[in-house]
Design a protein around this motif. Sequence first.
Motif, PDB file in Angstrom:
ATOM      1  N   UNK A  10      -0.098   2.934   7.390  1.00 27.32           N
ATOM      2  CA  UNK A  10       0.533   1.791   6.751  1.00 27.32           C
ATOM      3  C   UNK A  10       0.596   0.599   7.682  1.00 27.32           C
ATOM      4  N   UNK A  11       0.744  -0.569   7.084  1.00 27.89           N
ATOM      5  CA  UNK A  11       0.777  -1.814   7.850  1.00 27.89           C
ATOM      6  C   UNK A  11       2.182  -2.358   8.049  1.00 27.89           C
ATOM      7  N   UNK A  12       3.092  -2.041   7.139  1.00 27.81           N
ATOM      8  CA  UNK A  12       4.464  -2.539   7.229  1.00 27.81           C
ATOM      9  C   UNK A  12       5.405  -1.361   7.451  1.00 27.81           C
ATOM     10  N   UNK A  13       6.622  -1.628   7.880  1.00 23.78           N
ATOM     11  CA  UNK A  13       7.588  -0.535   8.007  1.00 23.78           C
ATOM     12  C   UNK A  13       7.757   0.240   6.698  1.00 23.78           C
ATOM     13  N   UNK A  14       7.819  -0.472   5.580  1.00 24.65           N
ATOM     14  CA  UNK A  14       7.947   0.199   4.281  1.00 24.65           C
ATOM     15  C   UNK A  14       6.756   1.130   4.039  1.00 24.65           C
ATOM     16  N   UNK A  15       5.558   0.618   4.262  1.00 26.53           N
ATOM     17  CA  UNK A  15       4.353   1.426   4.052  1.00 26.53           C
ATOM     18  C   UNK A  15       4.326   2.641   4.979  1.00 26.53           C
ATOM     19  N   UNK A  16       4.832   2.487   6.179  1.00 24.59           N
ATOM     20  CA  UNK A  16       4.823   3.594   7.144  1.00 24.59           C
ATOM     21  C   UNK A  16       5.759   4.722   6.727  1.00 24.59           C
ATOM     22  N   UNK A  17       6.746   4.413   5.915  1.00 22.09           N
ATOM     23  CA  UNK A  17       7.620   5.467   5.400  1.00 22.09           C
ATOM     24  C   UNK A  17       6.945   6.229   4.262  1.00 22.09           C
ATOM     25  N   UNK A  18       6.147   5.548   3.478  1.00 21.41           N
ATOM     26  CA  UNK A  18       5.365   6.203   2.425  1.00 21.41           C
ATOM     27  C   UNK A  18       4.112   6.839   3.024  1.00 21.41           C
ATOM     28  N   UNK A  19       3.679   6.334   4.175  1.00 21.89           N
ATOM     29  CA  UNK A  19       2.410   6.710   4.785  1.00 21.89           C
ATOM     30  C   UNK A  19       2.240   8.172   5.136  1.00 21.89           C
ATOM     31  N   UNK A  20       3.298   8.942   5.115  1.00 30.37           N
ATOM     32  CA  UNK A  20       3.146  10.392   5.304  1.00 30.37           C
ATOM     33  C   UNK A  20       2.303  10.988   4.185  1.00 30.37           C
ATOM     34  N   UNK A  21       2.219  10.255   3.093  1.00 30.72           N
ATOM     35  CA  UNK A  21       1.436  10.671   1.931  1.00 30.72           C
ATOM     36  C   UNK A  21       0.387   9.596   1.658  1.00 30.72           C
ATOM     37  N   UNK A  23      -2.417   9.266   0.090  1.00 32.29           N
ATOM     38  CA  UNK A  23      -2.928   9.015  -1.258  1.00 32.29           C
ATOM     39  C   UNK A  23      -1.888   8.267  -2.092  1.00 32.29           C
ATOM     40  N   UNK A  24      -0.632   8.661  -1.962  1.00 34.01           N
ATOM     41  CA  UNK A  24       0.435   7.947  -2.681  1.00 34.01           C
ATOM     42  C   UNK A  24       0.506   6.507  -2.185  1.00 34.01           C
ATOM     43  N   UNK A  25       0.451   6.305  -0.878  1.00 36.95           N
ATOM     44  CA  UNK A  25       0.487   4.955  -0.315  1.00 36.95           C
ATOM     45  C   UNK A  25      -0.651   4.112  -0.867  1.00 36.95           C
ATOM     46  N   UNK A  26      -1.835   4.678  -0.963  1.00 39.65           N
ATOM     47  CA  UNK A  26      -2.984   3.942  -1.474  1.00 39.65           C
ATOM     48  C   UNK A  26      -2.766   3.487  -2.921  1.00 39.65           C
ATOM     49  N   UNK A  27      -2.311   4.395  -3.765  1.00 40.87           N
ATOM     50  CA  UNK A  27      -2.070   4.045  -5.160  1.00 40.87           C
ATOM     51  C   UNK A  27      -0.870   3.097  -5.306  1.00 40.87           C
ATOM     52  N   UNK A  28       0.157   3.313  -4.489  1.00 37.51           N
ATOM     53  CA  UNK A  28       1.343   2.434  -4.502  1.00 37.51           C
ATOM     54  C   UNK A  28       0.910   1.002  -4.196  1.00 37.51           C
ATOM     55  N   UNK A  29       0.114   0.845  -3.143  1.00 33.90           N
ATOM     56  CA  UNK A  29      -0.357  -0.483  -2.758  1.00 33.90           C
ATOM     57  C   UNK A  29      -1.252  -1.096  -3.822  1.00 33.90           C
ATOM     58  N   UNK A  30      -2.075  -0.280  -4.452  1.00 30.42           N
ATOM     59  CA  UNK A  30      -2.969  -0.795  -5.494  1.00 30.42           C
ATOM     60  C   UNK A  30      -2.163  -1.302  -6.683  1.00 30.42           C
ATOM     61  N   UNK A  31      -1.138  -0.525  -7.080  1.00 24.35           N
ATOM     62  CA  UNK A  31      -0.293  -0.965  -8.191  1.00 24.35           C
ATOM     63  C   UNK A  31       0.427  -2.260  -7.829  1.00 24.35           C
ATOM     64  N   UNK A  32       0.909  -2.354  -6.606  1.00 22.37           N
ATOM     65  CA  UNK A  32       1.571  -3.582  -6.155  1.00 22.37           C
ATOM     66  C   UNK A  32       0.614  -4.770  -6.244  1.00 22.37           C
ATOM     67  N   UNK A  33      -0.617  -4.589  -5.806  1.00 20.26           N
ATOM     68  CA  UNK A  33      -1.615  -5.664  -5.878  1.00 20.26           C
ATOM     69  C   UNK A  33      -1.864  -6.103  -7.322  1.00 20.26           C
ATOM     70  N   UNK A  34      -1.943  -5.142  -8.220  1.00 18.48           N
ATOM     71  CA  UNK A  34      -2.178  -5.458  -9.634  1.00 18.48           C
ATOM     72  C   UNK A  34      -0.992  -6.231 -10.205  1.00 18.48           C
ATOM     73  N   UNK A  35       0.218  -5.750  -9.919  1.00 19.84           N
ATOM     74  CA  UNK A  35       1.412  -6.394 -10.470  1.00 19.84           C
ATOM     75  C   UNK A  35       1.608  -7.809  -9.939  1.00 19.84           C
ATOM     76  N   UNK A  36       1.284  -8.042  -8.684  1.00 21.95           N
ATOM     77  CA  UNK A  36       1.441  -9.369  -8.082  1.00 21.95           C
ATOM     78  C   UNK A  36       0.217 -10.247  -8.312  1.00 21.95           C
ATOM     79  N   UNK A  37      -0.823  -9.721  -8.930  1.00 21.07           N
ATOM     80  CA  UNK A  37      -2.073 -10.447  -9.082  1.00 21.07           C
ATOM     81  C   UNK A  37      -2.049 -11.623 -10.032  1.00 21.07           C
ATOM     82  N   UNK A  38      -0.933 -11.848 -10.711  1.00 22.77           N
ATOM     83  CA  UNK A  38      -0.832 -12.989 -11.608  1.00 22.77           C
ATOM     84  C   UNK A  38      -1.385 -12.746 -12.996  1.00 22.77           C
TER      85      UNK A  38
END
Length: 146
Positions: A10-21, A23-38
């Motif tokens: 992970x790149x951020x402290x938040x991501x590093x807490x999810x980063x133990x998983x 695959x979950x981190x990857x999908x979490x970040x992808x969903x975040x990108x989609x939701x913030x994509x406008x």
Amino acid sequence: MTTISFSKNGNTPFEKLIGYNPEILSYWNRLEEILWGGHIQDRNMLEQIRRAMAFENGCEYCMVKAGRPDFDVSQMKISIAVAFAELFCKDHKSILPAHFDMLREYFTDHEISGLCVFISFVNASQKLGKIFNLSENDQPDAAIKL
């Protein structure tokens, strides 16, 4: 101090807490990108919602990123969306069909669906940050101090 240690993923402290998983981190970040994509809503409105929810959810890490919402209450579309998000944080079980009728005065069903998904995602993220005890000190992008 966070409730669990940071992973190496992970790149951020938040991501590093999810980063133990990873695959979950990857999908979490992808969903975040989609939701913030406008594609669903204006990014400014989404940011105002995120800010309001941070204070309702008590996520210090999220609160200090940009502070309280900063919009003119005459901006009814943003005001209605923020109020709905705050109600969601306080007691999602109290949301009634009448609340959706109010949303429909400013949003299409497509937009309401996206708005509710965004609110749910931010809610989950902030509550996760809160239970992992992410703090002001962990926020590298802090704009304010509490």
